[in-house]
Design an enzyme around this catalytic site. Structure first.
Site, PDB file in Angstrom:
ATOM      1  N   LYS A  89     -59.383  13.956 -12.151  1.00  0.00           N
ATOM      2  CA  LYS A  89     -60.604  14.745 -11.951  1.00  0.00           C
ATOM      3  C   LYS A  89     -61.801  13.888 -11.542  1.00  0.00           C
ATOM      4  O   LYS A  89     -62.861  14.406 -11.247  1.00  0.00           O
ATOM      5  CB  LYS A  89     -60.951  15.511 -13.237  1.00  0.00           C
ATOM      6  CG  LYS A  89     -59.887  16.512 -13.656  1.00  0.00           C
ATOM      7  CD  LYS A  89     -60.332  17.398 -14.798  1.00  0.00           C
ATOM      8  CE  LYS A  89     -60.212  16.752 -16.164  1.00  0.00           C
ATOM      9  NZ  LYS A  89     -58.862  16.309 -16.569  1.00  0.00           N
ATOM     10  N   LYS A  90     -61.642  12.600 -11.548  1.00  0.00           N
ATOM     11  CA  LYS A  90     -62.780  11.714 -11.333  1.00  0.00           C
ATOM     12  C   LYS A  90     -63.085  11.513  -9.843  1.00  0.00           C
ATOM     13  O   LYS A  90     -62.458  12.095  -8.999  1.00  0.00           O
ATOM     14  CB  LYS A  90     -62.537  10.401 -12.064  1.00  0.00           C
ATOM     15  CG  LYS A  90     -62.298  10.597 -13.581  1.00  0.00           C
ATOM     16  CD  LYS A  90     -63.502  11.210 -14.286  1.00  0.00           C
ATOM     17  CE  LYS A  90     -63.201  11.796 -15.652  1.00  0.00           C
ATOM     18  NZ  LYS A  90     -62.895  10.869 -16.701  1.00  0.00           N
ATOM     19  N   LEU A  91     -64.082  10.682  -9.543  1.00  0.00           N
ATOM     20  CA  LEU A  91     -64.566  10.536  -8.162  1.00  0.00           C
ATOM     21  C   LEU A  91     -63.493  10.048  -7.206  1.00  0.00           C
ATOM     22  O   LEU A  91     -63.464  10.415  -6.051  1.00  0.00           O
ATOM     23  CB  LEU A  91     -65.759   9.571  -8.151  1.00  0.00           C
ATOM     24  CG  LEU A  91     -66.994  10.152  -8.824  1.00  0.00           C
ATOM     25  CD1 LEU A  91     -67.872   9.063  -9.400  1.00  0.00           C
ATOM     26  CD2 LEU A  91     -67.781  11.011  -7.846  1.00  0.00           C
ATOM     27  N   MET A  92     -62.647   9.172  -7.679  1.00  0.00           N
ATOM     28  CA  MET A  92     -61.430   8.822  -6.949  1.00  0.00           C
ATOM     29  C   MET A  92     -60.335   8.652  -7.982  1.00  0.00           C
ATOM     30  O   MET A  92     -60.611   8.445  -9.164  1.00  0.00           O
ATOM     31  CB  MET A  92     -61.595   7.576  -6.094  1.00  0.00           C
ATOM     32  CG  MET A  92     -62.006   6.326  -6.827  1.00  0.00           C
ATOM     33  SD  MET A  92     -61.838   4.839  -5.813  1.00  0.00           S
ATOM     34  CE  MET A  92     -60.187   4.291  -6.300  1.00  0.00           C
ATOM     35  N   GLU A 123     -58.719   8.870 -13.367  1.00  0.00           N
ATOM     36  CA  GLU A 123     -58.000  10.072 -13.765  1.00  0.00           C
ATOM     37  C   GLU A 123     -58.176  11.101 -12.654  1.00  0.00           C
ATOM     38  O   GLU A 123     -59.071  10.972 -11.826  1.00  0.00           O
ATOM     39  CB  GLU A 123     -58.616  10.538 -15.096  1.00  0.00           C
ATOM     40  CG  GLU A 123     -57.795  11.538 -15.871  1.00  0.00           C
ATOM     41  CD  GLU A 123     -58.362  12.936 -15.775  1.00  0.00           C
ATOM     42  OE1 GLU A 123     -59.577  13.072 -15.606  1.00  0.00           O
ATOM     43  OE2 GLU A 123     -57.572  13.885 -15.842  1.00  0.00           O
TER      44      GLU A 123
END
Ligand code: PLP
Length: 376
Positions: free
Chosen positions: A180-183, A178
């Site tokens: 907002k996640k790390l990638m 998603e």
């Protein structure tokens, strides 16, 4: 100043990969998804990875992979995103919420043991912010109780814990891409296992029950395969429309290459925050971050009179958040209200601060300055 809480880091590499998919005019479930799955499996050290449209879908299919009888119970932390808990409900199972360890905010192992009963069939550890649940201890206990273990790795990307990648300790690991996640892939998720037999139905389940690589079918069709049954498929399982597509995978393949650099930057930013707040007595870090050791999707602090500080920071153009309101405080789960006493009270002290791969050290200095000013 206008500092975002989260922010995806995407650019020309992602665009070039998307261009490539446009040129081959295959943008649905196709070869790029396949390639991304292989690279992800290699990256985390899993035998099998299956690309989905979200971690919410991954968690749903992870729980359903075991076909637990309706009404059995699943242990999971109260302090998590809704998707961990809804995966239990989607499968007509009963959630048993576990309180948080006061120090690390992962599942409290004592509360976990206390809440176990013989109807429990699975446990879903969440590596909250990216800080690992002690998987060696958890697996030993879960194996003893014959519980299936599904790791929610939405906040980590295969960081090593005691020599083994998070997401591969349990029977199944679920990752989120998603924004907002790390990638990111815009939206997307991945489900992995080292026991491929467990996910034998998952490819069918992600695509309305059809276990057939439709792009391979199309390929054999155009390459003049005379097989008159090329159109044939069977539906053996109840499926959903949960597949990843080649546009998302195009972005994911580029992001995976950038991931080590993005993670290194996030770690350096967290270290900078920790050094900067160390001499502000009213502020404590959310948990004992070890940014040189693990990969963190979020950074946060604990303070009293939390709301006043959040409003102050907002007035300075600094976005903040609270992750999360525990599930046992949500109306949907009111039946379980009060079952996780520590976290139901303590989360009122949490503030998530900006953290992303393009956040600058100057911006962090600005944030720290305003934290300091608020208390002076
Ligand atoms: C974001 C998140 C999810 C869901 O991920 P999606 O890809 O948005 O469906 C699940 N669990 C946790 C802990 C998350 O933070």
């Amino acid at each position: 100043m206008n500092i975002r809480l989260f922010r995806p880091s995407v650019g020309k590499e992602e665009l070039e990969n998307i261009q490539d998919s446009f040129e081959r005019s295959w943008i649905g479930l196709g070869p790029k998804v396949n390639q991304f799955e292989k690279e992800w499996a290699d990256f985390v050290g899993a035998e099998l990875a299956i690309g989905l449209n979200s971690a919410t879908a991954a968690l749903h299919l992870a729980v359903s992979a075991f076909a637990f009888p309706e009404g059995k119970k699943v242990l999971l932390p109260s302090l998590t995103f809704a998707a961990t808990a809804t995966a239990v409900l989607y499968n007509r199972l009963i959630p048993v919420f576990v309180d948080s360890d006061p120090l690390t905010l992962g599942m409290d192992m004592n509360d976990l043991r206390a809440k176990y009963d013989e109807d429990c069939v699975a446990v879903m550890p969440v590596h909250y912010t990216g800080h690992p649940v002690p998987m060696d201890e958890l697996m030993e206990w879960a194996n003893e109780k014959n519980l299936k273990v599904i790791e929610d790795c939405a906040h980590t990307t295969g960081a090593d814990y005691k020599g083994k990648s998070l997401g591969t300790w349990g029977h199944i690991g679920c990752y989120s891409f998603e924004e907002k996640k790390l990638m990111t892939t815009g939206d997307g998720g991945m489900i992995v296992t080292n026991e491929p037999e467990i996910l034998k139905n998952t490819k069918a389940q992600r695509w309305v029950g059809i276990d057939k690589d439709n792009w391979k079918t199309a390929q054999s069709y155009v390459s003049a395969n005379k097989d008159a049954m090329h159109w044939f498929y069977e539906i053996n399982v109840l499926g959903y429309k949960y597949n990843m597509n080649d546009l998302a995978a195009s972005i994911g393949l580029a992001q995976l290459k950038k991931l080590p650099a993005m993670n290194a930057h996030r770690s350096a930013i967290i270290r900078h925050y920790m050094d900067g707040i160390a001499d502000i007595p009213q502020i404590e870090p959310l948990l004992p971050f070890e940014p040189e050791q693990y990969v963190y999707q979020m950074f946060g602090i604990r303070v009293d009179a939390r709301d006043d500080l959040m409003i102050h920071l907002k007035s300075k153009g600094i976005a903040t958040g609270c992750h999360y309101t525990p599930m046992t405080c949500q109306p949907l789960f009111s039946e379980w209200a009060g079952s996780c006493a520590y976290i139901e009270e303590e989360y009122n002290r949490f503030i998530t601060l900006p953290l992303h791969a393009e956040l600058t050290f100057d911006e962090v200095d600005y944030i720290i300055e305003h934290l300091r000013l608020f208390y002076s």
